[in-house]
Write a protein that holds these residues in place. Structure first.
Motif, mmCIF file in Angstrom:
data_model
loop_
_atom_site.group_PDB
_atom_site.id
_atom_site.type_symbol
_atom_site.label_atom_id
_atom_site.label_comp_id
_atom_site.label_asym_id
_atom_site.label_seq_id
_atom_site.Cartn_x
_atom_site.Cartn_y
_atom_site.Cartn_z
ATOM 1 N N SER A 48 0.842 -1.192 0.000
ATOM 2 C CA SER A 48 0.000 0.000 0.000
ATOM 3 C C SER A 48 0.873 1.236 0.000
ATOM 4 C CB SER A 48 -0.873 0.028 1.263
ATOM 5 O OG SER A 48 -0.045 0.188 2.388
ATOM 6 N N MET A 50 0.470 5.392 1.578
ATOM 7 C CA MET A 50 -0.383 6.317 2.307
ATOM 8 C C MET A 50 -0.691 7.526 1.423
ATOM 9 S SD MET A 50 -1.187 5.067 5.129
ATOM 10 C CE MET A 50 -0.818 3.362 5.495
ATOM 11 N N GLN A 64 7.796 -7.194 5.947
ATOM 12 C CA GLN A 64 7.175 -5.964 5.453
ATOM 13 C C GLN A 64 8.056 -4.805 5.855
ATOM 14 O OE1 GLN A 64 3.122 -5.106 6.268
ATOM 15 N NE2 GLN A 64 2.417 -7.165 5.761
ATOM 16 N N ALA A 66 8.394 -0.444 5.469
ATOM 17 C CA ALA A 66 7.826 0.816 5.010
ATOM 18 C C ALA A 66 8.968 1.760 4.680
ATOM 19 C CB ALA A 66 6.941 1.419 6.096
ATOM 20 N N THR B 87 12.165 -16.649 10.495
ATOM 21 C CA THR B 87 11.227 -16.429 9.390
ATOM 22 C C THR B 87 11.794 -15.447 8.375
ATOM 23 O OG1 THR B 87 10.095 -14.620 10.495
ATOM 24 C CG2 THR B 87 9.270 -16.821 10.924
ATOM 25 N N ASN B 88 12.965 -14.912 8.646
ATOM 26 C CA ASN B 88 13.595 -13.940 7.758
ATOM 27 C C ASN B 88 15.047 -14.272 7.556
ATOM 28 O OD1 ASN B 88 12.171 -11.755 6.646
ATOM 29 N ND2 ASN B 88 11.586 -11.225 8.736
ATOM 30 N N GLU B 196 -3.251 -7.446 8.917
ATOM 31 C CA GLU B 196 -2.009 -6.711 8.672
ATOM 32 C C GLU B 196 -2.158 -5.804 7.458
ATOM 33 O OE1 GLU B 196 1.120 -9.584 8.315
ATOM 34 O OE2 GLU B 196 1.122 -9.996 10.467
ATOM 35 N N ASP B 197 -2.704 -6.370 6.383
ATOM 36 C CA ASP B 197 -2.853 -5.578 5.165
ATOM 37 C C ASP B 197 -3.854 -4.448 5.367
ATOM 38 O OD1 ASP B 197 -1.005 -7.195 4.092
ATOM 39 O OD2 ASP B 197 -2.320 -8.224 2.668
ATOM 40 N N SER B 199 -4.495 -2.802 8.088
ATOM 41 C CA SER B 199 -3.988 -1.675 8.875
ATOM 42 C C SER B 199 -2.886 -0.933 8.142
ATOM 43 C CB SER B 199 -3.554 -2.117 10.269
ATOM 44 O OG SER B 199 -2.922 -3.356 10.238
ATOM 45 N N SER B 200 -2.428 -1.438 6.999
ATOM 46 C CA SER B 200 -1.487 -0.670 6.183
ATOM 47 C C SER B 200 -2.202 0.075 5.061
ATOM 48 C CB SER B 200 -0.435 -1.599 5.564
ATOM 49 O OG SER B 200 0.413 -2.100 6.564
ATOM 50 N N HIS B 201 -3.494 -0.183 4.915
ATOM 51 C CA HIS B 201 -4.271 0.475 3.865
ATOM 52 C C HIS B 201 -4.556 1.919 4.287
ATOM 53 C CE1 HIS B 201 -7.877 1.418 1.465
ATOM 54 N NE2 HIS B 201 -7.332 0.606 0.581
ATOM 55 N N ARG B 312 2.780 0.285 12.677
ATOM 56 C CA ARG B 312 1.760 0.601 11.669
ATOM 57 C C ARG B 312 1.208 1.996 11.904
ATOM 58 N NH1 ARG B 312 2.115 -4.833 12.474
ATOM 59 N NH2 ARG B 312 2.066 -5.995 10.538
ATOM 60 N N VAL B 315 3.599 4.426 10.417
ATOM 61 C CA VAL B 315 3.466 4.602 8.965
ATOM 62 C C VAL B 315 2.303 5.556 8.657
ATOM 63 C CG1 VAL B 315 2.949 3.441 6.788
ATOM 64 C CG2 VAL B 315 4.474 2.368 8.446
ATOM 65 N N LEU B 316 1.198 5.363 9.374
ATOM 66 C CA LEU B 316 0.027 6.220 9.143
ATOM 67 C C LEU B 316 0.302 7.677 9.480
ATOM 68 C CD1 LEU B 316 -2.825 4.028 10.583
ATOM 69 C CD2 LEU B 316 -2.845 5.103 8.342
ATOM 70 N N MET B 418 11.544 7.972 6.402
ATOM 71 C CA MET B 418 11.423 6.797 7.232
ATOM 72 C C MET B 418 11.799 5.546 6.450
ATOM 73 S SD MET B 418 8.058 5.539 9.149
ATOM 74 C CE MET B 418 7.141 5.241 7.697
ATOM 75 N N ILE B 419 12.471 4.644 7.107
ATOM 76 C CA ILE B 419 12.610 3.305 6.557
ATOM 77 C C ILE B 419 12.532 2.376 7.748
ATOM 78 C CG2 ILE B 419 15.101 3.702 6.439
ATOM 79 C CD1 ILE B 419 15.135 1.450 4.324
ATOM 80 N N MET B 420 11.543 1.515 7.738
ATOM 81 C CA MET B 420 11.273 0.765 8.951
ATOM 82 C C MET B 420 10.663 -0.587 8.632
ATOM 83 S SD MET B 420 8.830 1.971 12.027
ATOM 84 C CE MET B 420 7.504 2.204 10.905
ATOM 85 N N GLU B 421 11.117 -1.557 9.388
ATOM 86 C CA GLU B 421 10.538 -2.880 9.242
ATOM 87 C C GLU B 421 9.214 -2.920 9.994
ATOM 88 O OE1 GLU B 421 13.220 -5.937 10.416
ATOM 89 O OE2 GLU B 421 11.641 -7.444 10.297
ATOM 90 N N ILE B 422 8.192 -3.500 9.375
ATOM 91 C CA ILE B 422 6.901 -3.637 10.032
ATOM 92 C C ILE B 422 6.783 -5.080 10.517
ATOM 93 C CG2 ILE B 422 4.417 -3.313 9.773
ATOM 94 C CD1 ILE B 422 5.787 -0.843 8.947
#
Lengths: 83, 568
Positions: A48, A50, A64, A66, B87-88, B196-197, B199-201, B312, B315-316, B418-422
């Motif tokens: 997505s 913003m 994920q 950002a 997982t990464n 998850e998706d 709350s990123s919308h 999240r 990001v918003l 910003m550059i951040m892992e979610i």
């Protein structure tokens, strides 16, 4: 038509997937993105973005991340053909 | 022996740390929880090993202050436990390979092992071990699985013989390793990923944020008020008051010690807001009113932190925060500030530039009231109606926006992107949340109680010496003339330097009108920070910037005080 399929991460639509071909930034930006696993050759899906040129959320492997819109505009992606 | 716990941000180093050492630490589901470093110890046979929880880093070539700390500390370690998010694997191995190039033994903890299954990831641990040339132990920090094996195999770690690689060579090697040890199977979207998706919308995410914040606010208020009404108030009134009344009689119902300990009797009774004794008002404010809110706030914060919601929100909020000279991540120190400004200002270290750290720290100390102050604001101002509480919060919010906009204009430089892992959403690990709550409450009591006691003591002595009368008369033109407050209010405002909650408490006996209470509460919240915040500002920003920030606070407080006096 090859050029048409190249978009920046910022221009991509939500849900589109592609492969990073180049990061159009300086060494600093390349290094920071690289450390987080964003580098040429990686497959990314845009989740997505913003409103008002806000940050873009992308998925690569199981992570994920950002990134700010400015950075997203510097990440050049070759879009997969829709199947 | 010094053992360093190193790994990418948010892979669970702090949870493993507390498992290894039995020390309680604050761990959350967002990158950058550990900004300083925490030490603990572990018994290894006859030896006592020192374990250090190093801030998370993606690479040994530092790109932020927290990463610099990590790279610097590496030089001192005798053994490294590299915590890896299973997982990464690919991204995490970048740091692992860099560590293996250094002349220090490394053991890998393949953490979040339980998550690999429902993500459809299969890792061949033995093969990975072989390829890395270092022991690899699957662990689940939250449940403690694999920790004993990890400790048991520490001695297997040896100095690896790996040549220094260039960045491209390293990624090529990682790609090779991952393709050999990891198998992915396809699986369906889980409800968690749908959430998850969402709350990123941009739109759904904003709606979720509003709901989350409103629910958080009401739950905190519900728990706080409920605890006060049904637990602490009855305890104080039914159990403690009779004890104090007996003490009052023993002390002769008056005199120096009586007034210091029990406080002044109001109509022959103890009034917890007005008596001002160490055992009455001081104790009541902290344990009767503030602690219930501290518990409520940190409980909810703990849940939000550990399910992974805060990144999240960051990001918003990014676009708005950019206008204030910050970026999205600054929302985390801001939210921490609603608990206590001290850890909030320390958390500004996760921001990249000095400029951002100054803006974030200043905004927190001006516009973000701590839980202790909020408990008192809701308690005192709320008596006149919640609309008055809303005016206080509204003023704070406006000051937050205005100062941010101004600082962003005035200060040289720009706000970096910003550059951040979610992180993924996780079901709240109740044990971790419980421990964190206990730790935060305990450190609150430990730090607050001496200062609260000291503040009440000082106020009593100054009252007895009549010094406040003198100060009140000198400052009357400002306090009464410009702000429309009774001249005695200056006492409370001055005590605000020690503790804001006690200061609010001092306003209770003054018989202020709703308007005067609103103005005083706003002044207290905005003006100079309490002594603990003062100290941490000086440490984090340096004396000069701390003074600048304080100047901004005083000016803002005066401007808003005068405006509120004119408007209301």
């Amino acid at each position: 038509m090859l050029a048409d399929r190249q978009l920046t991460l910022g221009q991509m639509g939500a849900g589109q997937t592609g492969t990073i071909i180049q990061i159009l930034g300086g060494r600093g930006l390349n290094r920071r993105l690289d450390a987080m696993g964003i580098r040429p050759g990686k497959k990314v899906t845009k989740i997505s973005s913003m409103l008002f040129n806000g940050p873009v959320t992308l998925r690569t492997d199981h992570t994920q991340i950002a990134v700010g819109f400015g950075m997203a505009q510097k990440i050049l992606v070759e879009i997969e053909k829709p199947t | 022996m010094k053992i360093l716990l190193m790994g990418n941000p948010n892979v669970g180093k702090s949870v493993i740390f507390s498992r290894l050492t039995g020390t309680r630490t604050i761990a959350s589901n967002y990158p950058g929880t550990t900004v300083g470093f925490t030490k603990g110890s572990l018994r290894l046979g006859q030896e006592q090993a020192e374990i250090i929880d190093v801030p998370g880093t993606y690479t040994l070539e530092p790109t932020s202050k927290a990463e610099e700390v990590a790279a610097e500390m590496l030089k001192e370690g005798d053994l490294i436990i590299n915590v890896v998010d299973a997982t990464n694997l690919e991204r995490n191995l970048n740091l692992t390979l860099q560590l293996l190039e250094r002349p220090v033994p490394v053991i890998v903890a393949l953490n979040m092992w339980d998550d690999t299954r429902h993500k459809g990831i299969k890792i061949d641990v033995d093969h990975l071990q072989e390829l890395l040339g270092a022991p690899v132990v699957p662990t689940v920090g939250v449940t403690g699985q694999g920790i004993r094996e990890l400790i048991g195999r520490l001695h297997e770690a040896t100095v690896p013989q790996v040549a220094h690689l260039t960045n491209d060579e390293r990624w090529a090697k990682i790609g090779d390793i991952v393709s050999q040890v990891q198998a992915l199977s396809h699986r369906h979207h889980t409800w968690r990923e749908v959430l998850e998706d969402a709350s990123s919308h941009p739109v759904a995410g904003a709606a979720i944020a509003v709901v989350v914040l409103i629910v958080a606010f009401f739950v905190i208020r519900f728990i706080g008020e409920g605890t006060i009404n049904y637990i602490t108030d009855p305890l104080f009134n039914r159990l403690w008051t009779p004890v104090l009344m007996k003490l009052s009689v023993v002390l002769g119902s008056g005199g120096f010690w009586h007034d210091i300990l029990v406080g002044k009797l109001i109509d022959g009774q103890i009034d917890y807001y007005q008596s001002l004794g160490l055992l009455s008002t001081a104790l009541y404010i902290e344990f009767g009113v503030v602690i219930p809110y501290i518990v409520a706030f940190y409980f909810i914060l703990g849940i939000l932190e550990d399910i992974g919601y805060l990144p999240r929100l960051a990001v918003l909020m990014d676009t708005l925060l950019h206008r204030l000279g910050l970026h999205g991540y600054a929302i985390i120190p801001t939210i921490l500030g609603f608990g206590c400004n001290v850890p909030a200002i320390m958390a500004t270290r996760i921001l990249e530039s000095r400029r951002e750290r100054f803006i974030a720290a200043t905004l927190v100390s001006v516009a973000v009231p701590c839980a202790a102050l909020q408990a008192m604001i809701v308690g005192l101002v709320g008596k006149y109606g919640m609309q008055y509480v809303a005016i206080v919060y509204g003023s704070l919010f406006i000051s937050w926006i205005v100062i941010g906009l101004l600082l962003n204009r005035i200060m040289k430089g720009f706000s970096p992107e910003m550059i951040m892992e979610i992180p993924p959403y996780r079901w709240p690990p109740w044990r971790v949340i419980g421990e964190k709550l206990w730790l935060r409450m305990f450190s609150f009591i430990k730090e607050a109680l001496p200062i609260v006691t000291g503040a009440v003591l000082v106020v009593n002595i100054l009252y007895m010496l009549n010094i406040f009368n003198y100060i009140a008369n000198v400052t009357a033109p400002i306090i009464t003339g410009l702000l429309g407050l009774p001249k005695d209010t200056v006492v409370a405002l001055a005590v605000g330097f020690l503790r804001k909650d006690v200061a609010m408490g001092l306003l209770a006996p003054l018989g202020l009108t709703a308007k005067q209470l609103v103005i005083s509460a706003t002044l207290l919240a905005m003006s100079f920070p309490c002594v603990a915040t003062f100290a941490v500002l000086a440490r984090e920003l340096g004396i000069i910037d701390m003074l600048k920030a304080t100047g901004i606070m005083i000016v803002t407080a005066m401007v808003f005080g005068i405006l509120l006096n004119l408007i209301l």
